[in-house]
Motif scaffolding. Structure first.
Motif, short mmCIF file in Angstrom:
data_model
loop_
_atom_site.label_atom_id
_atom_site.label_comp_id
_atom_site.label_asym_id
_atom_site.label_seq_id
_atom_site.Cartn_x
_atom_site.Cartn_y
_atom_site.Cartn_z
N LYS A 26 0.69 -1.18 -0.05
CA LYS A 26 -0.01 0.11 -0.05
C LYS A 26 0.92 1.25 -0.06
O LYS A 26 2.04 1.10 0.21
N VAL A 27 -0.16 2.36 -0.14
CA VAL A 27 1.04 3.59 -0.34
C VAL A 27 1.59 3.94 1.12
O VAL A 27 0.75 3.69 2.05
N GLY A 28 2.83 4.51 0.92
CA GLY A 28 3.31 4.56 2.31
C GLY A 28 4.22 3.26 2.74
O GLY A 28 5.26 3.60 3.58
N VAL A 60 6.82 5.28 -8.85
CA VAL A 60 5.86 4.58 -8.42
C VAL A 60 6.35 4.42 -6.87
O VAL A 60 5.84 4.08 -5.82
N LEU A 61 7.91 4.15 -6.63
CA LEU A 61 8.75 4.24 -5.57
C LEU A 61 9.21 5.24 -5.25
O LEU A 61 9.80 6.17 -6.29
N GLU A 62 9.41 5.80 -4.16
CA GLU A 62 10.52 6.81 -3.66
C GLU A 62 11.33 6.39 -2.69
O GLU A 62 11.40 5.46 -1.91
N LYS A 63 12.67 6.75 -2.94
CA LYS A 63 13.89 6.26 -2.09
C LYS A 63 14.12 7.40 -0.94
O LYS A 63 13.98 8.62 -1.04
N ALA A 75 0.65 5.66 -6.78
CA ALA A 75 1.47 4.87 -7.51
C ALA A 75 0.37 3.73 -8.22
O ALA A 75 0.83 3.48 -9.44
N ARG A 76 -0.60 3.35 -7.67
CA ARG A 76 -1.48 2.57 -8.22
C ARG A 76 -2.10 2.95 -9.48
O ARG A 76 -2.04 2.47 -10.44
#
Length: 124
Positions: A26-28, A60-63, A75-76
């Motif tokens: 999920k988000v986060g 979609v992802l953050e580092k 992202a979804r």
């Protein structure tokens, strides 16, 4: 593109995308690390990193430095929008081309589609 014939790094990205689309990730939430992916799938860590990099580059992802990679807000939707754009080229165009070669009419293709969809529970 057939997912099984895609490069391994792309397969890793697709697997992670699938977990985001189906709500498993999920988000986060933190995505699996490069080392976790490499160990689980028995692949080179550099391959896992390339898969994760695709998702970072697409938003979609953050580092988060020193912590890991996390699923971004929206992202979804990003994944679904991209996959919908690619759908016609990946699936519909080859289907129409093959139907044309085989002499299957538009109605024949539609009938086949409906039969398959019903057998898969789409029209229930």
């Amino acid at each position: 593109m057939d997912e099984n014939n895609a490069p391994l790094f792309r397969q890793i990205a697709l697997l992670l995308e699938d977990t985001i689309v189906d709500g498993s990730l999920k988000v986060g939430e933190q995505a699996p690390s490069m080392n976790e992916l490499a160990g689980f799938h028995r692949i080179n860590p550099a391959t896992a990193r390339r898969g994760l990099s695709l998702l970072i580059d697409s938003g979609v992802l953050e580092k988060r430095r020193g912590i890991g990679m996390f699923v971004t807000e929206g992202a979804r939707d990003l994944i679904l929008q991209r996959r919908q754009r690619e759908f016609a080229a990946t699936y519909v165009v080859p289907l129409v081309d093959e139907a044309t070669k085989l002499g299957i009419s538009r109605q024949g293709v539609q009938t086949l589609f409906e039969q398959v969809a019903e057998s898969r529970g789409l029209y229930k």
